[in-house]
Design a protein around this motif. Structure first.
Motif, PDB file in Angstrom:
ATOM      1  N   ALA A   1       1.046  -1.277   0.452  1.00 18.62           N
ATOM      2  CA  ALA A   1       0.170   0.327  -0.306  1.00 18.62           C
ATOM      3  C   ALA A   1       0.629   0.956  -0.268  1.00 18.62           C
ATOM      4  O   ALA A   1       1.407   1.416   0.932  1.00 18.62           O
ATOM      5  CB  ALA A   1      -0.528   0.353   0.380  1.00 18.62           C
ATOM      6  N   ASP A   2       0.285   2.248  -0.657  1.00 18.34           N
ATOM      7  CA  ASP A   2       1.335   3.742  -0.922  1.00 18.34           C
ATOM      8  C   ASP A   2      -0.345   4.693  -0.600  1.00 18.34           C
ATOM      9  O   ASP A   2      -0.504   5.117  -1.834  1.00 18.34           O
ATOM     10  CB  ASP A   2       2.583   3.790  -2.119  1.00 18.34           C
ATOM     11  N   PHE A   3      -0.053   4.479   0.861  1.00 19.99           N
ATOM     12  CA  PHE A   3      -1.116   5.962   0.993  1.00 19.99           C
ATOM     13  C   PHE A   3      -1.140   7.156   0.071  1.00 19.99           C
ATOM     14  O   PHE A   3      -1.875   7.680  -0.300  1.00 19.99           O
ATOM     15  CB  PHE A   3      -0.870   6.317   3.152  1.00 19.99           C
ATOM     16  N   ASP A   4      -0.036   8.206  -0.302  1.00 23.40           N
ATOM     17  CA  ASP A   4       0.787   8.713  -0.842  1.00 23.40           C
ATOM     18  C   ASP A   4      -0.168   9.128  -2.290  1.00 23.40           C
ATOM     19  O   ASP A   4      -0.115   9.868  -2.431  1.00 23.40           O
ATOM     20  CB  ASP A   4       2.714   9.335  -0.914  1.00 23.40           C
ATOM     21  N   LYS A   5      -0.261   7.435  -2.365  1.00 26.38           N
ATOM     22  CA  LYS A   5       0.213   7.729  -3.958  1.00 26.38           C
ATOM     23  C   LYS A   5      -1.661   6.664  -4.257  1.00 26.38           C
ATOM     24  O   LYS A   5      -2.108   6.705  -5.112  1.00 26.38           O
ATOM     25  CB  LYS A   5       1.112   6.839  -4.761  1.00 26.38           C
ATOM     26  N   ASN A   6      -1.891   6.711  -2.621  1.00 22.13           N
ATOM     27  CA  ASN A   6      -3.841   5.801  -3.509  1.00 22.13           C
ATOM     28  C   ASN A   6      -3.139   4.586  -3.753  1.00 22.13           C
ATOM     29  O   ASN A   6      -4.556   4.572  -4.732  1.00 22.13           O
ATOM     30  CB  ASN A   6      -4.768   6.822  -3.646  1.00 22.13           C
ATOM     31  N   PHE A   7      -1.987   3.784  -3.806  1.00 22.11           N
ATOM     32  CA  PHE A   7      -2.282   2.141  -4.837  1.00 22.11           C
ATOM     33  C   PHE A   7      -1.989   1.493  -3.932  1.00 22.11           C
ATOM     34  O   PHE A   7      -0.903   1.532  -2.540  1.00 22.11           O
ATOM     35  CB  PHE A   7      -0.888   2.813  -5.182  1.00 22.11           C
ATOM     36  N   TYR A   8      -2.890  -0.241  -4.158  1.00 24.51           N
ATOM     37  CA  TYR A   8      -2.845  -0.990  -3.378  1.00 24.51           C
ATOM     38  C   TYR A   8      -2.763  -1.916  -3.911  1.00 24.51           C
ATOM     39  O   TYR A   8      -3.326  -2.314  -4.960  1.00 24.51           O
ATOM     40  CB  TYR A   8      -4.408  -0.746  -2.206  1.00 24.51           C
ATOM     41  N   ARG A   9      -2.334  -2.677  -4.277  1.00 19.06           N
ATOM     42  CA  ARG A   9      -1.751  -4.439  -4.510  1.00 19.06           C
ATOM     43  C   ARG A   9      -1.471  -5.944  -3.661  1.00 19.06           C
ATOM     44  O   ARG A   9      -0.915  -5.381  -2.423  1.00 19.06           O
ATOM     45  CB  ARG A   9      -0.676  -3.802  -5.931  1.00 19.06           C
ATOM     46  N   VAL A  10      -2.368  -6.446  -4.307  1.00 18.06           N
ATOM     47  CA  VAL A  10      -1.427  -8.225  -3.259  1.00 18.06           C
ATOM     48  C   VAL A  10      -1.125  -8.654  -5.096  1.00 18.06           C
ATOM     49  O   VAL A  10      -1.898  -9.307  -5.792  1.00 18.06           O
ATOM     50  CB  VAL A  10      -2.684  -8.955  -3.321  1.00 18.06           C
ATOM     51  N   SER A  11       0.206  -8.989  -4.823  1.00 12.79           N
ATOM     52  CA  SER A  11       0.715  -9.721  -5.953  1.00 12.79           C
ATOM     53  C   SER A  11       2.323 -10.417  -6.250  1.00 12.79           C
ATOM     54  O   SER A  11       2.014  -9.991  -4.667  1.00 12.79           O
ATOM     55  CB  SER A  11       1.068  -8.932  -7.350  1.00 12.79           C
ATOM     56  N   LEU A  12       1.868 -11.400  -6.962  1.00 17.18           N
ATOM     57  CA  LEU A  12       3.558 -11.826  -6.641  1.00 17.18           C
ATOM     58  C   LEU A  12       4.740 -11.035  -6.859  1.00 17.18           C
ATOM     59  O   LEU A  12       4.882 -10.630  -8.008  1.00 17.18           O
ATOM     60  CB  LEU A  12       3.793 -13.466  -7.240  1.00 17.18           C
TER      61      LEU A  12
END
Ligand SMILES: NC(=O)c1ccc[n+]([C@@H]2O[C@H](COP(=O)([O-])OP(=O)(O)OC[C@H]3O[C@@H](n4cnc5c(N)ncnc54)[C@H](OP(=O)(O)O)[C@@H]3O)[C@@H](O)[C@H]2O)c1
Length: 342
Positions: free
Chosen positions: A273-284
């Protein structure tokens, strides 16, 4: 000190582990007694405030007294009605996670909170989907809701942030949050099959009722959402978290890309999660040896946080078991007992 009367909804892996833990540490029921239990197949079982070691025999006694053996599953409406009328102090909700609408667990929790009863859950779905609503109801009635075991089992993650650190904001985080995927990836990293890894996780009682929720990244996405909303007071939805399923094909693709760069790596399912960029991901991700998450194997979980007032905080739990999940619920129950209700 008066003991607290628990109503337990769900008596599977986690529910039985809680009864077992309390049997060990509070055998006389000085702190906690069980007022009743309900599950789909057992139906509603009114126990009459028994200490944990007597729960199993009390269940058997009630079942034996039932004249007919009713094989139909109990309607959640009956359980909700019971929660509206039965006497208890705290609801412990440990039913399956339903990421469509979190029901019927969400209604169970709302019913208890509306009556001013405290609630503890290990179920991620209602917290990931409706934490704000649950907190609004609790604020209105003076009830409290706690959910330490939803992320990293019994690790004191939420209590660390809410009780030991003055308000801090997470700027970024990277973590290994799903034990089943991590065990499966241990097997794949050793050139063994996904099926074998999943069987191992199942044998430890760690998989969701539907293990696809672990492998498709939903479980980790729910945990990421809970962390964001509970600690950062954000309002993100699970649908904002991009997820990449853990399949043998996706694993092979990430591994061959990493090998083509000549890197010595290990593949893990990483929640970012990058809250400054509003970016959320679950990946390999292919992790290099100097990555703090590299050594997180087996059922272990680890999160590396970058905070606004603290440079880097790493929290890990090493090979947690169901006992640790039960411990998280126990620590929530103890907190409720030690603190004063408004
Ligand atoms: N296992 C873990 O390591 C772990 C760790 C942290 C959090 N959790 C969370 O804890 C929860 C329970 O996990 P678990 O492993 O104990 O699951 P489980 O073994 O599948 O047990 C689920 C229990 O919930 C009952 N149940 C399901 N739907 C219900 C409904 N509509 N109304 C009443 N009871 C219902 C089931 O009853 P029947 O058998 O009668 O259908 C069963 O007793 C899940 O939300 C999971 O995500 C699990």
């Amino acid at each position: 000190m008066q003991n607290s009367r628990i109503v337990l909804i769900g008596h599977g892996n986690v529910g039985t582990a809680l009864v077992r833990l309390l049997s060990e540490i509070d055998p006389k029921g000085r702190r906690f007694v069980f007022s009743g239990i309900a599950t789909r197949k057992l139906g509603i079982i009114e126990l009459g405030n028994v200490p944990a070691p007597e729960v199993d025999s009390a269940i058997h006694r009630v079942l034996a007294e039932r004249r007919t053996r009713d094989l139909k599953q109990t309607d959640p409406k009956e359980i909700i009605h019971w929660l509206e009328t039965w006497e208890y102090d705290v609801l412990v909700e440990v039913t399956d996670s339903n990421y469509t609408d979190a029901e019927p667990a969400l209604s169970y929790l709302k019913t208890a909170l509306r009556r001013g009863k405290d609630a503890v859950t290990a179920n991620k779905a209602p917290i990931a989907i409706a934490l704000k609503d649950l907190r609004t109801i609790a604020a209105r009635t003076g009830a409290r809701i706690r959910f330490e075991s939803t992320v990293m089992d019994g690790t004191p993650l939420f209590s660390l942030f809410t009780e030991s650190m003055p308000p801090v904001r997470i700027r970024r985080m990277r973590g290994i949050l799903n034990s089943t995927s991590n065990i499966v990836l241990d097997f794949l990293n050793q050139n063994r099959s996904l099926k074998e890894g999943l069987a191992k996780a199942k044998s430890l009682g760690l998989t969701e009722s539907d293990p696809m929720l672990d492998l498709n990244g939903f479980d980790a996405a729910a945990k990421l959402t809970i962390i964001a909303n509970a600690i950062n007071d954000a309002d993100i939805k699970m649908s904002q978290v991009m997820t990449q399923p853990l399949t043998e094909q996706n694993f092979a693709a990430v591994r061959s890309l990493s090998a083509s760069k000549g890197r010595d790596t290990i593949i893990r399912q990483v929640a970012v999660a990058d809250f400054d960029k509003n970016f959320y991901r679950v990946s390999l991700e292919a992790l290099k040896q100097d990555d703090p998450l590299y050594s997180c194997n087996g059922s272990s979980n680890m999160i590396a946080f970058s905070l606004d007032l603290f440079t880097e905080l790493i929290i890990a739990s090493r090979n947690p078991t169901l006992r640790d999940t039960a411990f998280g619920i126990y620590s929530d129950l103890m907190h409720l007992q030690h603190t004063v209700k408004r």
